[in-house]
Write an enzyme that holds these catalytic residues in place. Sequence first.
Site, PDB file in Angstrom:
ATOM      1  N   GLY A  71      32.511  38.007  43.980  1.00 16.34           N
ATOM      2  CA  GLY A  71      31.520  37.671  45.156  1.00 16.34           C
ATOM      3  C   GLY A  71      31.411  38.863  45.732  1.00 16.34           C
ATOM      4  O   GLY A  71      31.562  40.055  45.468  1.00 16.34           O
ATOM      5  N   GLY A 120      33.541  36.548  40.405  1.00 15.71           N
ATOM      6  CA  GLY A 120      32.429  35.240  40.498  1.00 15.71           C
ATOM      7  C   GLY A 120      31.520  34.362  40.044  1.00 15.71           C
ATOM      8  O   GLY A 120      30.585  33.704  39.493  1.00 15.71           O
ATOM      9  N   GLU A 143      40.066  42.053  39.541  1.00 13.47           N
ATOM     10  CA  GLU A 143      40.512  41.836  40.821  1.00 13.47           C
ATOM     11  C   GLU A 143      42.209  42.926  40.624  1.00 13.47           C
ATOM     12  O   GLU A 143      41.719  42.999  41.986  1.00 13.47           O
ATOM     13  CB  GLU A 143      40.713  40.260  41.321  1.00 13.47           C
ATOM     14  CG  GLU A 143      39.439  39.405  41.180  1.00 13.47           C
ATOM     15  CD  GLU A 143      39.097  39.313  39.993  1.00 13.47           C
ATOM     16  OE1 GLU A 143      38.190  38.478  39.831  1.00 13.47           O
ATOM     17  OE2 GLU A 143      39.272  39.603  38.965  1.00 13.47           O
ATOM     18  N   ASP A 151      40.720  34.463  40.241  1.00  9.09           N
ATOM     19  CA  ASP A 151      40.382  33.956  40.658  1.00  9.09           C
ATOM     20  C   ASP A 151      38.997  32.578  40.631  1.00  9.09           C
ATOM     21  O   ASP A 151      39.394  33.113  38.465  1.00  9.09           O
ATOM     22  CB  ASP A 151      40.306  33.130  42.456  1.00  9.09           C
ATOM     23  CG  ASP A 151      38.676  34.517  42.592  1.00  9.09           C
ATOM     24  OD1 ASP A 151      38.357  35.087  41.755  1.00  9.09           O
ATOM     25  OD2 ASP A 151      38.580  34.382  43.847  1.00  9.09           O
TER      26      ASP A 151
END
Length: 349
Positions: A71, A120, A143, A151
């Site tokens: 992301g 992502g 992360e 996530d």
Amino acid sequence: MNTAAEPQNGIRIDTRGPLGMLIMSRPATLNALTIDMVQALSTGLRRLESDNAIKLIIICSDSERAFCAGGDMKRIRQHALNGEHDAIRHYFTHEYALNLAIAKCRKPYLALIDGVAMGGGLGVSVHGQYRVVTERALMAMPESRIGFFPDVGASWFLPRLPLRCGYWLGLTSASVSGFEAVEVGLATHHVASGSLDALLSALEATLQDESCHSCDEACRIVERVLADVSGVSGHGESRPSEDVEAFRQVIARRAHWFCDDDLASIRARLQADTDQSEDATLMLSLLDTASPYSLDTTLTLFRQASGLELEDCLQLELQTAQEACRHPDLVEGVRAVLVDKDKKPRWAN
């Protein structure tokens, strides 16, 4: 008839006979997903899914270096600094909706991963039926290095990986290469990068020539072609069997170290083996340099998500993401890794 379009917001939508192509095209940023890219992918997915001529949806990149580096966390950091929490919620709401749409796609969905796929990038690949990696692939959920947490549905897919692989992947941010990604369950097939054009041609020709009136029929055709190109084992002929066996031994050791659900027990198992194992030392070092907030959040999330369906996991992650973006470790971690790149984060605790 094939059609092609210029990239819109970093995404190009092509058709190649029965193949619908979602092509990420922001090479300068390693295809880091902006909100515009997320929305363009969602629009393209809906369009291809509703097109009766399309039998297989493929997501890939036109970058030689990356599939998708994750992301757009630099933008998220700036939103956090500016107190723009509605923008943060907007981004993750749309990103997680895309992840769910991929999982629920009514047509076969295949990711071609020839380069870096992180964060992502796993969200737009692992939720589909087929994840094809090459020897140039590198996959990770990094992360914990930036003060965030795994996530994009990782609270659902990481704990479901075999032999506790999802725990060390999520906690340490360790990366895996192409054939290793198959072994841990993130990828389904390993194909040499030089064979990708042949794979696409075979998929196009076979799906075009053979009768295909349902998703199940299309899946059977896709699986037959993938087996022909990659080899039945999924590893391809270029990977020596001794490398595969050596990595399986790594997995077995890490399954022992990460068999508990609390960080203190994991650390104790690793510390007990550091004298005999360089890998134990490496895993412990990765934990020691990760954000403590990220580690606690990840294990808490894994516990909370146990037994939940993907959609519920994503809702839980949406709430957690908004909380994480208010924690100082996110701003500091992204600064250290992606902005200043000094790799010297000063964690809050």
